[in-house]
Design a protein around this motif. Sequence first.
Motif, PDB file in Angstrom:
ATOM      1  N   ILE A 161       0.867  -1.169   0.000  1.00 56.24           N
ATOM      2  CA  ILE A 161       0.000   0.000   0.000  1.00 56.24           C
ATOM      3  C   ILE A 161       0.905   1.220   0.000  1.00 56.24           C
ATOM      4  N   SER A 162       0.690   2.122  -0.936  1.00 57.60           N
ATOM      5  CA  SER A 162       1.547   3.288  -1.073  1.00 57.60           C
ATOM      6  C   SER A 162       1.048   4.437  -0.214  1.00 57.60           C
ATOM      7  N   VAL A 163       1.953   4.979   0.620  1.00 59.71           N
ATOM      8  CA  VAL A 163       1.671   6.172   1.409  1.00 59.71           C
ATOM      9  C   VAL A 163       2.884   7.086   1.295  1.00 59.71           C
ATOM     10  N   SER A 164       2.715   8.349   1.663  1.00 61.38           N
ATOM     11  CA  SER A 164       3.831   9.277   1.614  1.00 61.38           C
ATOM     12  C   SER A 164       4.852   8.918   2.689  1.00 61.38           C
ATOM     13  N   ARG A 165       6.069   9.405   2.523  1.00 63.49           N
ATOM     14  CA  ARG A 165       7.112   9.122   3.520  1.00 63.49           C
ATOM     15  C   ARG A 165       6.769   9.727   4.867  1.00 63.49           C
ATOM     16  N   THR A 166       6.127  10.879   4.849  1.00 64.65           N
ATOM     17  CA  THR A 166       5.738  11.506   6.115  1.00 64.65           C
ATOM     18  C   THR A 166       4.763  10.624   6.874  1.00 64.65           C
ATOM     19  N   ILE A 167       3.767  10.087   6.172  1.00 65.30           N
ATOM     20  CA  ILE A 167       2.797   9.187   6.813  1.00 65.30           C
ATOM     21  C   ILE A 167       3.491   7.914   7.281  1.00 65.30           C
ATOM     22  N   ALA A 168       4.402   7.391   6.462  1.00 62.04           N
ATOM     23  CA  ALA A 168       5.122   6.169   6.843  1.00 62.04           C
ATOM     24  C   ALA A 168       5.949   6.385   8.103  1.00 62.04           C
ATOM     25  N   ARG A 169       6.625   7.530   8.188  1.00 65.71           N
ATOM     26  CA  ARG A 169       7.405   7.843   9.390  1.00 65.71           C
ATOM     27  C   ARG A 169       6.486   7.947  10.611  1.00 65.71           C
ATOM     28  N   LEU A 170       5.336   8.594  10.435  1.00 64.75           N
ATOM     29  CA  LEU A 170       4.385   8.728  11.532  1.00 64.75           C
ATOM     30  C   LEU A 170       3.880   7.366  11.988  1.00 64.75           C
ATOM     31  N   MET A 171       3.626   6.483  11.057  1.00 67.67           N
ATOM     32  CA  MET A 171       3.164   5.125  11.403  1.00 67.67           C
ATOM     33  C   MET A 171       4.236   4.380  12.186  1.00 67.67           C
ATOM     34  N   MET A 172       5.493   4.523  11.770  1.00 63.65           N
ATOM     35  CA  MET A 172       6.590   3.883  12.497  1.00 63.65           C
ATOM     36  C   MET A 172       6.715   4.460  13.906  1.00 63.65           C
ATOM     37  N   LEU A 173       6.541   5.765  14.024  1.00 63.21           N
ATOM     38  CA  LEU A 173       6.643   6.405  15.336  1.00 63.21           C
ATOM     39  C   LEU A 173       5.510   5.942  16.249  1.00 63.21           C
ATOM     40  N   VAL A 174       4.306   5.800  15.692  1.00 68.92           N
ATOM     41  CA  VAL A 174       3.181   5.265  16.468  1.00 68.92           C
ATOM     42  C   VAL A 174       3.497   3.846  16.924  1.00 68.92           C
ATOM     43  N   ASN A 175       4.099   3.050  16.034  1.00 71.30           N
ATOM     44  CA  ASN A 175       4.514   1.698  16.413  1.00 71.30           C
ATOM     45  C   ASN A 175       5.435   1.723  17.618  1.00 71.30           C
ATOM     46  N   ALA A 176       6.464   2.569  17.547  1.00 66.22           N
ATOM     47  CA  ALA A 176       7.433   2.649  18.634  1.00 66.22           C
ATOM     48  C   ALA A 176       6.754   3.042  19.939  1.00 66.22           C
ATOM     49  N   ALA A 177       5.824   3.994  19.873  1.00 67.76           N
ATOM     50  CA  ALA A 177       5.121   4.439  21.081  1.00 67.76           C
ATOM     51  C   ALA A 177       4.233   3.335  21.647  1.00 67.76           C
ATOM     52  N   VAL A 178       3.542   2.619  20.761  1.00 69.08           N
ATOM     53  CA  VAL A 178       2.656   1.536  21.211  1.00 69.08           C
ATOM     54  C   VAL A 178       3.463   0.412  21.838  1.00 69.08           C
ATOM     55  N   TRP A 179       4.539   0.008  21.160  1.00 71.45           N
ATOM     56  CA  TRP A 179       5.375  -1.060  21.720  1.00 71.45           C
ATOM     57  C   TRP A 179       6.037  -0.625  23.030  1.00 71.45           C
ATOM     58  N   GLY A 180       6.504   0.618  23.075  1.00 68.90           N
ATOM     59  CA  GLY A 180       7.150   1.097  24.290  1.00 68.90           C
ATOM     60  C   GLY A 180       6.208   1.134  25.473  1.00 68.90           C
ATOM     61  N   SER A 181       4.996   1.616  25.260  1.00 66.28           N
ATOM     62  CA  SER A 181       4.020   1.670  26.351  1.00 66.28           C
ATOM     63  C   SER A 181       3.580   0.281  26.786  1.00 66.28           C
ATOM     64  N   GLY A 182       3.778  -0.710  25.903  1.00 63.40           N
ATOM     65  CA  GLY A 182       3.375  -2.070  26.235  1.00 63.40           C
ATOM     66  C   GLY A 182       4.116  -2.660  27.424  1.00 63.40           C
ATOM     67  N   TYR A 183       5.331  -2.191  27.694  1.00 61.92           N
ATOM     68  CA  TYR A 183       6.091  -2.711  28.835  1.00 61.92           C
ATOM     69  C   TYR A 183       5.361  -2.409  30.152  1.00 61.92           C
ATOM     70  N   THR A 184       4.839  -1.204  30.262  1.00 60.25           N
ATOM     71  CA  THR A 184       4.113  -0.840  31.478  1.00 60.25           C
ATOM     72  C   THR A 184       2.817  -1.643  31.589  1.00 60.25           C
ATOM     73  N   MET A 185       2.151  -1.879  30.460  1.00 56.64           N
ATOM     74  CA  MET A 185       0.946  -2.710  30.458  1.00 56.64           C
ATOM     75  C   MET A 185       1.266  -4.125  30.929  1.00 56.64           C
ATOM     76  N   LEU A 186       2.350  -4.665  30.421  1.00 59.05           N
ATOM     77  CA  LEU A 186       2.763  -6.012  30.825  1.00 59.05           C
ATOM     78  C   LEU A 186       3.041  -6.081  32.319  1.00 59.05           C
ATOM     79  N   LYS A 187       3.747  -5.098  32.826  1.00 59.55           N
ATOM     80  CA  LYS A 187       4.074  -5.068  34.246  1.00 59.55           C
ATOM     81  C   LYS A 187       2.811  -5.019  35.095  1.00 59.55           C
ATOM     82  N   HIS A 188       1.821  -4.258  34.647  1.00 56.19           N
ATOM     83  CA  HIS A 188       0.563  -4.150  35.401  1.00 56.19           C
ATOM     84  C   HIS A 188      -0.169  -5.487  35.425  1.00 56.19           C
TER      85      HIS A 188
END
Length: 325
Positions: A28-55
Motif C-alpha cells: 500500500i503506497s503512502v507518503s514518507r511523512t505518513i510512513a514515518r508517523l506510522m513507524m513512530l506510532v509503532n514505537a510508542a505503542v510497543w514502548g508503552s506495552g512494557y508498562t501494560m505487561l508489568k501491570h
Amino acid sequence: MEQMGEALRQTQGDGDVRSRDDSTHEGISVSRTIARLMMLVNAAVWGSGYTMLKHVQGVMTTQWMMFFRMAASVILMALVFLPHLRKIGLKRYIVPGLMLALTYWMGFLLQLKGLETTSPGRNSFFTDTYCVMVPFVIWALTHKRPNMQHIAAALVCAFGIGLVSLSGTSGSDLIGMSSGDVLTIIGALFYAINLVVVGMMGRKFDAVALMLAEFAWCAVFFGVGAALFDGSPSASWLRLDVVLCLAYLVIGSTIIAQIFQTIAVQNLPTTEGSVILSTECIFAMVIAVIFTGERLTVPSVCGFAVIFGAILLSEVQFPARRKAK
C-alpha cells in the motif's frame, strides 16, 4: 522492544536489521511523512506495552498472560489476514513455525520473567540490545564476521550496561545488576537468534503465514507451561483494568502495529525505519516514569543514553569510503 508486535523481522546484507514484521504481501503506497508517523506510532505503542505487561503481571501469572495474549492474537490476525491466508498452503508452515517459536518463546519467557523483578524502563533498554547482538549471531551461524562498526556498537553497549548497573536495580540504592536484568539480556539474545533465523527463512516462506504459525506454537508452549506450573486460571483475573491492558497488547501492539509496520516498511528505507523503531525504548522509559514512578538516577540516564547510541550505531549504515585510485 515490545516483542509481541514484532514477530517477523529480517536480516539483510551484513547483518543490518530490517524493520520488524516485514511482510511480503501486496503493498500500500503512502507518503514518507505518513510512513514515518506510522513507524513512530509503532514505537510508542510497543514502548508503552512494557508498562501494560508489568501491570498485568501484578494480577496473573506470566505464562497465563502470554497464553491469552498469543491465542487472541492468532485468532485476530487470522481474521484480519484471512483473504491472504486462503491463497497459502498452511501445512508447510507447521515445522518452520515451530523452529521459530522455540527461540521466540524463550525470548519472551526470559524477558517477562526478568520484568517480574525489574522495572519496565530497564527491561525495555536491555531487551533492545538484541539489535547489537544480531551481527554476532550471524557470525556464529554463517561465519560472516561483523565489521568494525558492529564491534564498536557492542563495546559501547557493554559500557552502557555497566553504567546502568551502577544505578542499582529498579531505581533503588543497590549497586549491580538484578537477576531480572540478567534474564532480560539473555532473553534479548534469543530474540536476536530468532531475528536471524527469520531472515534466513524469509525468502522461502510467506511472512504473514510464518508469523501466524510462530505465534500459534508460542500459544501452545505458554499454555502447556501455564497448565503445568502456574495452576488453573482464576476468576479474579477478570478485572476491567486487566482486560483493557490485554486488549491494548493484542489489538494495539499486535494487530494495529503489524498493519502499520507492514505498510510503512514498504515506503521507507530499511535503515530509516529501524532508527525510528529504536525509539521504542525511550517511549517505554518515559511511560514507566510517568505511570509507575520509576526512578531515574544520573548513572542510569547516562547508561540508557549510551545503550541507545549503541543501538543507533548498530542500525545506521554509513556511506562506504571511496577507495583511493
